[in-house]
Design a protein around this motif. Structure first.
Motif, mmCIF file in Angstrom:
data_model
loop_
_atom_site.group_PDB
_atom_site.id
_atom_site.type_symbol
_atom_site.label_atom_id
_atom_site.label_comp_id
_atom_site.label_asym_id
_atom_site.label_seq_id
_atom_site.Cartn_x
_atom_site.Cartn_y
_atom_site.Cartn_z
ATOM 1 N N ALA A 1 0.830 -1.208 0.000
ATOM 2 C CA ALA A 1 0.000 0.000 0.000
ATOM 3 C C ALA A 1 0.860 1.252 0.000
ATOM 4 O O ALA A 1 0.520 2.257 -0.642
ATOM 5 N N ALA A 2 1.994 1.216 0.697
ATOM 6 C CA ALA A 2 2.893 2.368 0.719
ATOM 7 C C ALA A 2 3.505 2.612 -0.652
ATOM 8 O O ALA A 2 3.814 3.761 -1.003
ATOM 9 N N THR B 1 -6.409 1.915 -3.767
ATOM 10 C CA THR B 1 -7.099 1.198 -2.692
ATOM 11 C C THR B 1 -6.638 -0.259 -2.723
ATOM 12 O O THR B 1 -6.671 -0.896 -3.777
ATOM 13 N N VAL B 2 -6.202 -0.743 -1.578
ATOM 14 C CA VAL B 2 -5.729 -2.128 -1.468
ATOM 15 C C VAL B 2 -6.591 -2.825 -0.424
ATOM 16 O O VAL B 2 -6.632 -2.402 0.730
ATOM 17 N N GLU B 3 -7.275 -3.884 -0.810
ATOM 18 C CA GLU B 3 -8.194 -4.585 0.092
ATOM 19 C C GLU B 3 -7.991 -6.091 0.008
ATOM 20 O O GLU B 3 -7.740 -6.633 -1.068
ATOM 21 N N PHE B 4 -8.125 -6.764 1.162
ATOM 22 C CA PHE B 4 -8.204 -8.222 1.181
ATOM 23 C C PHE B 4 -9.569 -8.641 0.632
ATOM 24 O O PHE B 4 -10.596 -8.062 0.977
ATOM 25 N N GLU B 5 -9.564 -9.668 -0.220
ATOM 26 C CA GLU B 5 -10.839 -10.260 -0.636
ATOM 27 C C GLU B 5 -11.059 -11.586 0.056
ATOM 28 O O GLU B 5 -12.188 -11.924 0.392
ATOM 29 N N SER B 6 -9.994 -12.341 0.278
ATOM 30 C CA SER B 6 -10.132 -13.609 0.990
ATOM 31 C C SER B 6 -8.769 -14.085 1.447
ATOM 32 O O SER B 6 -7.732 -13.630 0.961
ATOM 33 N N VAL B 7 -8.802 -14.980 2.416
ATOM 34 C CA VAL B 7 -7.601 -15.657 2.897
ATOM 35 C C VAL B 7 -7.886 -17.148 2.805
ATOM 36 O O VAL B 7 -8.829 -17.651 3.423
ATOM 37 N N THR C 1 -6.821 -4.522 -5.884
ATOM 38 C CA THR C 1 -6.272 -3.168 -5.963
ATOM 39 C C THR C 1 -7.093 -2.360 -6.962
ATOM 40 O O THR C 1 -7.504 -2.874 -8.004
ATOM 41 N N VAL C 2 -7.321 -1.091 -6.622
ATOM 42 C CA VAL C 2 -8.086 -0.193 -7.485
ATOM 43 C C VAL C 2 -7.374 1.156 -7.512
ATOM 44 O O VAL C 2 -6.974 1.669 -6.467
ATOM 45 N N GLY C 3 -7.235 1.732 -8.729
ATOM 46 C CA GLY C 3 -6.762 3.106 -8.797
ATOM 47 C C GLY C 3 -5.296 3.295 -9.100
ATOM 48 O O GLY C 3 -4.774 4.392 -8.922
#
Length: 240
Positions: free
Chosen positions: A20-21, A27-33, A47-49
């Motif tokens: 993310a840095a 935008t960085v998001e977990f969708e699943s583990v 990731t978006v953007g």
């Protein structure tokens, strides 16, 4: 009766924070583990953007994850698989029976911002203690009790001086409208000297009557003063 918790985690070894840095505008998001038969779990990350080159460069330079690969791309939205480096957090088996479900986990250059469902307060406390034991700073933003039949029924929020973990002894937290009014007033210059925004200006921005805005601000400031007095035991009440 369940709980919805919204909180922030910070820690030196949180996965994907370095990614993310590397792409701070994305935008960085977990969708699943996904658990693996052996070794570390596999993350699916959205990731978006940011363009593909920038995102993949951030993954390649990151120390917290490895083995990244693009799964699917749709415009500037991409999904990657990757694995965390290093071993599992200490005491992970203690959460094996934790009845909690992550609803949203967003990764920022500072840590994780998470919304998670818990079966009850005991499960929430167990999760929070796990975070503490692994040197993650847990900052509670909102804790809402949820009735299975009627939905959210009550909320516990941190004090205005950033009380975390729900541990600080404090008066009831501000309501969201009070907090919104206070933050907006500060941003608009209501508290500046000289003042650059009036109560009417803030009320207009909020879309409420000036009298309602004034009441929200007074109540919010009252919470601030009460929190300050609780935090500083050297302040004694005046006795005439």
């Amino acid at each position: 009766m369940g709980l919805i918790a919204e909180f922030r985690l910070t820690g030196a070894d949180l996965a994907l924070v370095d990614v993310a840095a590397g792409v701070p505008a994305a935008t960085v998001e977990f969708e699943s583990v996904q658990a693996a038969p052996s070794g570390p779990p596999e993350f699916v990350v959205r990731t978006v953007g940011a363009d593909r080159e920038a995102v993949e460069a951030a993954f390649a330079e990151a120390d917290s994850v490895t083995d990244h690969s693009l799964v699917v791309a749709d415009g500037d939205t991409r999904r990657y698989q990757c694995r965390p480096t290093g071993g599992p957090p200490e005491g992970l088996e203690a959460l094996a029976d934790n009845r909690s479900v992550p609803d949203r986990v967003t990764v920022t250059p500072d840590g994780w911002t998470e919304r998670r469902w818990f079966a009850d307060r005991e499960e929430f406390d167990a999760f929070r203690e796990f975070c503490r034991a692994n040197d993650y700073t847990f900052g509670l933003d909102r804790l809402v009790e949820v009735d299975d039949d009627t939905g959210a029924s009550d909320a516990e929020e941190p004090g205005p001086f950033g009380a975390v973990d729900g541990d600080a002894s404090r008066p009831p937290g501000m309501t969201q409208p009070q907090r919104e009014a206070l933050v907006l007033a500060h941003e608009m210059g209501y508290f500046d000297v000289p003042r650059t925004a009036s109560t009417a200006d803030v009320a207009d921005e909020l879309g409420v009557a000036p009298a309602s805005c004034s009441e929200r601000l007074r109540r919010a400031q009252s919470h601030l003063v009460a929190q300050f007095r609780r935090a500083d035991t050297n302040i004694k009440p005046r006795i005439d």
